[in-house]
Design a protein around this motif. Structure first.
Motif, PDB file in Angstrom:
ATOM      1  N   UNK A  37       0.820  -1.203   0.000  1.00  0.00           N
ATOM      2  CA  UNK A  37       0.000   0.000   0.000  1.00  0.00           C
ATOM      3  C   UNK A  37       0.855   1.255   0.000  1.00  0.00           C
ATOM      4  N   UNK A  38       1.958   1.226   0.749  1.00  0.00           N
ATOM      5  CA  UNK A  38       2.808   2.417   0.827  1.00  0.00           C
ATOM      6  C   UNK A  38       3.346   2.817  -0.535  1.00  0.00           C
ATOM      7  N   UNK A  39       3.420   1.860  -1.454  1.00  0.00           N
ATOM      8  CA  UNK A  39       3.918   2.130  -2.808  1.00  0.00           C
ATOM      9  C   UNK A  39       2.799   2.250  -3.837  1.00  0.00           C
ATOM     10  N   UNK A  40       1.564   2.037  -3.408  1.00  0.00           N
ATOM     11  CA  UNK A  40       0.444   2.132  -4.337  1.00  0.00           C
ATOM     12  C   UNK A  40       0.146   0.851  -5.082  1.00  0.00           C
ATOM     13  N   UNK A  41       0.706  -0.269  -4.645  1.00  0.00           N
ATOM     14  CA  UNK A  41       0.501  -1.536  -5.355  1.00  0.00           C
ATOM     15  C   UNK A  41      -0.708  -2.296  -4.823  1.00  0.00           C
TER      16      UNK A  41
END
Length: 268
Positions: free
Chosen positions: A229-233
């Motif tokens: 989530x922190x990377x948008x995946x």
């Protein structure tokens, strides 16, 4: 690796003690602020106050390294004792933290949840990053997305590059998403995953509130935003185990990880 991290962290802590001694010895009057990072750095790796299985260690090792945290707080107390003796009874001394800690056992894939609930399109996309893996997001059909540890953003018209949500629809959309997030349960134990969902305008003030996430997702203890989530995946599953040595955190709902405040005199 655990011993290497422990040794390196002990070296950093000793350096801070030396800096504190220098600041204490050269203090005459006025305001003196000193920050210790070790209680945070060590807790991320070694905090574990549960009978649940540790993500990366045996039960014996989890118990062993919990002693590292206790030892740090003993050293903090000794450092405070030296300050009180040096500064004398006239000084007002305040000891405070900005947060506490909690186990991080399960991770929530926010963008996967948003995609599966129709807020991110198409259903086959894998990342909200343009350079992400797999099929990209269709921003002309996407209403909201997650980025960072706790942030959820509306794809707002006039603010986002490809915004589609009219500002008049923002409030209703945020209410809808918040209610659905608060209803999420972990299929392993039927526990609620999310404890609080905060509106940015209700918890932040200042000229840059409009640039903050629209919603701040506050997780229950044991849960946190996933590493993806922190990377948008977007992995396949909404909830997965955290198998990292980084097994404790404070990026949960604020009331799940309260900080501390001590003072040697009453505070008005």
């Amino acid at each position: 690796k655990d011993e290497e991290y422990r040794a390196q962290s002990a070296f950093v802590l000793e350096e801070r003690f030396n800096l504190l001694k220098y600041a204490r010895d050269h203090y005459e009057d006025g305001f003196l602020f000193f920050y210790f990072s070790s209680t945070d750095l060590q807790a991320h790796m070694f905090w574990w106050d549960s009978d649940e299985k540790h993500p990366a260690r045996s039960a014996a090792d989890a118990k062993k390294y919990q002693g590292v945290i206790e030892d740090i707080y003993v050293k903090m107390d000794l450092a405070l004792e030296k300050c009180l003796k040096k500064l004398g009874p006239e000084a007002t001394v305040i000891v405070m933290s900005d947060h506490g800690f909690a186990n991080f056992r399960r991770q929530f894939n926010l963008n996967t949840w948003l995609r599966n609930n129709g807020y991110i399109e198409p259903p086959t996309c894998r990342s909200v990053r343009e350079a992400g893996r797999g099929r990209p997001v269709d921003w002309s059909r996407t209403k909201a997305y997650g980025l960072g540890l706790n942030g959820l953003y509306v794809n707002l018209k006039g603010r986002e590059r490809d915004g589609i949500v009219d500002p008049s629809q923002r409030d209703a959309l945020l209410t809808e998403i918040a209610e659905k997030l608060l209803a999420v349960r972990d299929p392993l134990n039927n526990k609620p995953v999310i404890g609080q969902v905060y509106r940015a305008e209700e918890v932040y003030t200042g000229p840059y509130v409009s640039q903050a996430p629209d919603l701040i997702v506050g997780y229950h203890r044991d849960y946190r935003a996933s590493w993806a989530t922190t990377l948008g995946d977007m992995p396949d599953d909404i909830l997965t185990n955290n198998d990292s040595a980084w097994s404790a955190d404070h990026c949960m709902a604020a009331d799940e990880v309260p900080g501390v405040l001590f003072s040697n005199r009453p505070i008005a």
